[in-house]
Design an enzyme around this catalytic site. Structure first.
Site, PDB file in Angstrom:
ATOM      1  N   LYS A   1       0.794  -1.232   0.000  1.00 43.04           N
ATOM      2  CA  LYS A   1       0.000   0.000   0.000  1.00 43.04           C
ATOM      3  C   LYS A   1       0.829   1.286   0.000  1.00 43.04           C
ATOM      4  CE  LYS A   1      -2.270  -1.681   3.643  1.00 43.04           C
ATOM      5  NZ  LYS A   1      -2.217  -3.123   3.492  1.00 43.04           N
TER       6      LYS A   1
ATOM      7  N   VAL B   1      -6.476  -2.824  -1.542  1.00 43.46           N
ATOM      8  CA  VAL B   1      -7.714  -2.591  -0.785  1.00 43.46           C
ATOM      9  C   VAL B   1      -8.634  -3.786  -0.993  1.00 43.46           C
ATOM     10  CG1 VAL B   1      -9.657  -1.036  -0.375  1.00 43.46           C
ATOM     11  CG2 VAL B   1      -7.514  -0.114  -1.265  1.00 43.46           C
TER      12      VAL B   1
ATOM     13  N   ALA C   1      -8.247  -6.820  -0.575  1.00 48.49           N
ATOM     14  CA  ALA C   1      -7.563  -8.017  -1.100  1.00 48.49           C
ATOM     15  C   ALA C   1      -7.999  -8.330  -2.533  1.00 48.49           C
ATOM     16  CB  ALA C   1      -7.820  -9.223  -0.193  1.00 48.49           C
TER      17      ALA C   1
ATOM     18  N   LEU D   1     -10.989  -7.528  -3.976  1.00 48.27           N
ATOM     19  CA  LEU D   1     -12.420  -7.445  -4.280  1.00 48.27           C
ATOM     20  C   LEU D   1     -12.583  -6.286  -5.272  1.00 48.27           C
ATOM     21  CD1 LEU D   1     -14.048  -7.816  -0.716  1.00 48.27           C
ATOM     22  CD2 LEU D   1     -14.087  -9.494  -2.556  1.00 48.27           C
TER      23      LEU D   1
ATOM     24  N   GLY E   1      -4.171 -15.669  13.751  1.00 48.57           N
ATOM     25  CA  GLY E   1      -3.228 -15.146  12.759  1.00 48.57           C
ATOM     26  C   GLY E   1      -3.768 -13.945  12.005  1.00 48.57           C
TER      27      GLY E   1
ATOM     28  N   GLU F   1      -1.141  -8.258  12.780  1.00 44.52           N
ATOM     29  CA  GLU F   1       0.301  -8.127  12.558  1.00 44.52           C
ATOM     30  C   GLU F   1       1.000  -8.583  13.839  1.00 44.52           C
ATOM     31  OE1 GLU F   1       1.782  -7.055   9.819  1.00 44.52           O
ATOM     32  OE2 GLU F   1      -0.090  -6.647   8.786  1.00 44.52           O
TER      33      GLU F   1
ATOM     34  N   ASP G   1      -3.662   1.643   8.894  1.00 49.30           N
ATOM     35  CA  ASP G   1      -3.751   0.765   7.727  1.00 49.30           C
ATOM     36  C   ASP G   1      -5.088   0.990   6.999  1.00 49.30           C
ATOM     37  OD1 ASP G   1      -2.357  -1.440   6.342  1.00 49.30           O
ATOM     38  OD2 ASP G   1      -4.215  -2.524   6.800  1.00 49.30           O
TER      39      ASP G   1
ATOM     40  N   LYS H   1      -5.847   2.534   3.119  1.00 49.91           N
ATOM     41  CA  LYS H   1      -6.754   1.956   2.130  1.00 49.91           C
ATOM     42  C   LYS H   1      -7.796   2.987   1.685  1.00 49.91           C
ATOM     43  CE  LYS H   1      -6.263  -2.743   3.942  1.00 49.91           C
ATOM     44  NZ  LYS H   1      -6.882  -3.809   4.733  1.00 49.91           N
TER      45      LYS H   1
ATOM     46  N   GLY I   1      -6.445 -12.632   3.380  1.00 54.28           N
ATOM     47  CA  GLY I   1      -6.213 -14.060   3.166  1.00 54.28           C
ATOM     48  C   GLY I   1      -5.213 -14.223   2.042  1.00 54.28           C
TER      49      GLY I   1
HETATM   50  N1  LIG Z   1      -1.833 -11.203   3.966  1.00 53.67           N
HETATM   51  C1  LIG Z   1      -2.945 -10.746   3.400  1.00 53.67           C
HETATM   52  O1  LIG Z   1      -4.045 -11.311   3.540  1.00 53.67           O
HETATM   53  C2  LIG Z   1      -2.870  -9.508   2.532  1.00 53.67           C
HETATM   54  C3  LIG Z   1      -4.016  -9.065   1.835  1.00 53.67           C
HETATM   55  C4  LIG Z   1      -3.926  -7.954   1.012  1.00 53.67           C
HETATM   56  C5  LIG Z   1      -2.728  -7.265   0.910  1.00 53.67           C
HETATM   57  N2  LIG Z   1      -1.645  -7.684   1.625  1.00 53.67           N
HETATM   58  C6  LIG Z   1      -0.395  -6.948   1.474  1.00 53.67           C
HETATM   59  O2  LIG Z   1       0.514  -7.813   0.805  1.00 53.67           O
HETATM   60  C7  LIG Z   1       1.851  -7.538   1.244  1.00 53.67           C
HETATM   61  C8  LIG Z   1       2.477  -8.840   1.755  1.00 53.67           C
HETATM   62  O3  LIG Z   1       1.724  -9.328   2.846  1.00 53.67           O
HETATM   63  P1  LIG Z   1       2.140 -10.690   3.564  1.00 53.67           P
HETATM   64  O4  LIG Z   1       1.049 -11.011   4.495  1.00 53.67           O
HETATM   65  O5  LIG Z   1       2.559 -11.673   2.529  1.00 53.67           O
HETATM   66  O6  LIG Z   1       3.442 -10.203   4.380  1.00 53.67           O
HETATM   67  P2  LIG Z   1       4.590 -11.123   5.018  1.00 53.67           P
HETATM   68  O7  LIG Z   1       4.101 -12.503   5.225  1.00 53.67           O
HETATM   69  O8  LIG Z   1       5.127 -10.339   6.154  1.00 53.67           O
HETATM   70  O9  LIG Z   1       5.706 -11.188   3.862  1.00 53.67           O
HETATM   71  C9  LIG Z   1       6.444 -10.068   3.484  1.00 53.67           C
HETATM   72  C10 LIG Z   1       7.591 -10.511   2.605  1.00 53.67           C
HETATM   73  O10 LIG Z   1       8.284  -9.346   2.172  1.00 53.67           O
HETATM   74  C11 LIG Z   1       9.690  -9.587   2.317  1.00 53.67           C
HETATM   75  N3  LIG Z   1      10.383  -8.314   2.463  1.00 53.67           N
HETATM   76  C12 LIG Z   1      10.230  -7.380   3.422  1.00 53.67           C
HETATM   77  N4  LIG Z   1      11.072  -6.345   3.214  1.00 53.67           N
HETATM   78  C13 LIG Z   1      11.756  -6.641   2.093  1.00 53.67           C
HETATM   79  C14 LIG Z   1      12.775  -5.970   1.349  1.00 53.67           C
HETATM   80  N5  LIG Z   1      13.239  -4.777   1.743  1.00 53.67           N
HETATM   81  N6  LIG Z   1      13.265  -6.572   0.235  1.00 53.67           N
HETATM   82  C15 LIG Z   1      12.808  -7.775  -0.169  1.00 53.67           C
HETATM   83  N7  LIG Z   1      11.838  -8.470   0.487  1.00 53.67           N
HETATM   84  C16 LIG Z   1      11.329  -7.888   1.597  1.00 53.67           C
HETATM   85  C17 LIG Z   1       9.792 -10.443   3.557  1.00 53.67           C
HETATM   86  O11 LIG Z   1      11.049 -11.056   3.578  1.00 53.67           O
HETATM   87  P3  LIG Z   1      11.462 -12.132   4.724  1.00 53.67           P
HETATM   88  O12 LIG Z   1      10.729 -13.401   4.355  1.00 53.67           O
HETATM   89  O13 LIG Z   1      12.925 -12.243   4.559  1.00 53.67           O
HETATM   90  O14 LIG Z   1      11.031 -11.543   6.019  1.00 53.67           O
HETATM   91  C18 LIG Z   1       8.621 -11.399   3.317  1.00 53.67           C
HETATM   92  O15 LIG Z   1       9.007 -12.461   2.463  1.00 53.67           O
HETATM   93  C19 LIG Z   1       1.732  -6.464   2.324  1.00 53.67           C
HETATM   94  O16 LIG Z   1       1.956  -5.207   1.746  1.00 53.67           O
HETATM   95  C20 LIG Z   1       0.289  -6.583   2.789  1.00 53.67           C
HETATM   96  O17 LIG Z   1      -0.226  -5.385   3.306  1.00 53.67           O
HETATM   97  C21 LIG Z   1      -1.687  -8.791   2.412  1.00 53.67           C
END
Ligand SMILES: NC(=O)c1ccc[n+]([C@@H]2O[C@H](COP(=O)([O-])OP(=O)(O)OC[C@H]3O[C@@H](n4cnc5c(N)ncnc54)[C@H](OP(=O)(O)O)[C@@H]3O)[C@@H](O)[C@H]2O)c1
Length: 371
Positions: free
Chosen positions: A130, A160, A162, A164, A215, A218, A229, A233, A348
């Site tokens: 974001k 925003v 995810a 939708l 889970g 954060e 956050d 959005k 998700g």
């Molecule tokens: N989870 C959801 O349901 C969801 C839904 C919509 C949007 N999002 C968005 O999608 C994004 C990812 O979410 P997530 O849940 O997958 O997060 P996550 O599980 O915390 O994964 C983040 C990843 O980014 C990597 N990373 C962080 N800083 C970095 C850098 N400087 N260079 C390279 N890699 C880097 C981390 O590396 P390491 O593995 O080494 O720590 C990790 O692999 C976020 O922006 C989140 O807001 C998530």
């Protein structure tokens, strides 16, 4: 971004667009929840038009011009990868034939800060991060201008809800001249879960605890509870509607008592509960309406934007969605009396990865159109 246009079709300035490569090279940055789910999708489903050529997390990265097998690749990163150097990765992508798509699935402000540079360099960018789309308004204008000059694509539908179909719907209305009057909704599955528990009479700390166990939060739950956050959005949503909005313009009701905001995380987790419960009791004592609490984000065409608790009738559409779902209500010139409602899972890894993949395929389709 505004809702004006978020993509320009034409690969003319791509780094090496004239090569004979048929599949589009893609580089995935971020191998966490969403990145991992995207790699699973690439391994499960055949997408001959895409070729994974690079993968990185914050520690290690892999690059292979001939393509990387997605199945099991995250577990190979540590052994086979080299230390992450995003600039070096970009240099290698420049050497490829075909217009590469860089997929940012981090939550890193530093990575997001390079989006406009990548676009200028001729790459397309798909992201769930974001930070860039909700960043400072003038940076945003610069990013939009980059799109016009570099003739590449920027897709961020998953920032925003995810993925939708909220941003797309708003953008289509705005582009057709249908003025958006207001957008309101539940933008956070985590806060919806929390509010549902509070509405059922549970203690604040117990609800936070349950959300953590499932889970949904954060690692530092204050990032969810602060409302920032949701505000990000809302900024992205407003801009899709052509409404000028910066984060600083949003009236944010934080659910973190001021005194706890600066505590070290371990202190907050260990000793914060009584303070959270007391703050919620204060909120209950001061509330001016009956009903059930929901954490609502809303913005109108004048740019008045707020995220915070609203007390709603139990049969209000926002009160009836599933505990972790998102719901959005759009009112415009043509959808005033009967607004558009969009609801569904707003988080998700799997659903988000599906929509990221759709954005990647959309970006690819746009620059493979011949004209
Ligand atoms: N989870 C959801 O349901 C969801 C839904 C919509 C949007 N999002 C968005 O999608 C994004 C990812 O979410 P997530 O849940 O997958 O997060 P996550 O599980 O915390 O994964 C983040 C990843 O980014 C990597 N990373 C962080 N800083 C970095 C850098 N400087 N260079 C390279 N890699 C880097 C981390 O590396 P390491 O593995 O080494 O720590 C990790 O692999 C976020 O922006 C989140 O807001 C998530």
């Amino acid at each position: 971004m505004t809702g004006v246009h978020y993509e320009v079709l034409n690969p003319v300035s791509s780094p090496a667009h004239s090569g004979l490569r048929e599949a589009t090279p893609i580089a995935v940055i971020g191998t966490g929840n969403v990145g991992g789910a995207l790699l699973d999708l690439l391994a499960e489903r055949d997408h001959p038009g895409l070729e994974l050529v690079a993968l990185a997390n914050s520690r290690r990265m892999l690059f292979c011009e001939e393509g990387i097998t997605a199945a099991g690749v995250v577990s190979r990163l540590d052994g086979e990868g080299e230390v992450t150097d995003i600039a070096a990765l970009e240099t290698r992508l420049h050497g490829l034939a075909g217009q590469a798509i860089i997929v940012d699935l981090t939550a890193s402000a530093a990575v997001a800060a390079t989006h406009s540079h990548w676009l200028k360099a001729g790459f397309s960018v798909v992201t769930a991060n974001k930070w860039a789309a909700s960043g400072d308004g003038s940076d945003n204008q610069a990013l939009l201008a980059t799109l016009g000059q570099a003739r590449t694509g920027y897709r961020y539908s998953t920032t925003v809800g995810a993925g939708l179909p909220l941003l797309e719907t708003i953008r289509r209305l705005h582009q057709s001249g249908d003025r958006i009057h207001s957008v309101a909704g539940l933008f956070s599955g985590t806060l919806s879960f929390l509010m549902k528990g509070l509405g059922d009479g549970r203690a604040f700390s117990e609800c936070v605890h349950q959300a953590q166990q499932q889970g949904l939060t954060e690692p530092d739950p204050r990032l969810d509870l602060s409302g920032v956050d949701v505000a990000r959005k809302l900024v992205i949503t407003a801009r899709a509607a052509g409404i000028k909005l910066d984060l600083a313009d949003v009236d944010i009701e934080s659910l973190v008592p001021e005194a706890l905001a600066t505590w070290p995380l371990d202190c907050f987790l260990q000793d914060g509960e009584p303070y959270l419960d007391a703050a919620w009791q204060d909120t209950l004592a001061q509330r001016s309406a009956n009903g059930v609490p929901r954490y609502v984000g809303s913005v109108d065409h004048s740019g008045t934007a707020r995220v915070g608790i609203q007390w709603l009738e139990v049969d209000h559409p926002f009160a009836t969605v599933g505990p972790t779902d998102n719901i959005f209500e759009i009112r415009s010139d043509s959808y005033q009396d009967t607004p558009i409602l969009i609801r569904g899972p707003g988080a998700g890894a799997r659903v988000t990865a599906v929509q990221v993949l759709a954005d990647v395929l959309g970006a690819r389709a746009s620059f493979t159109i011949s004209y």
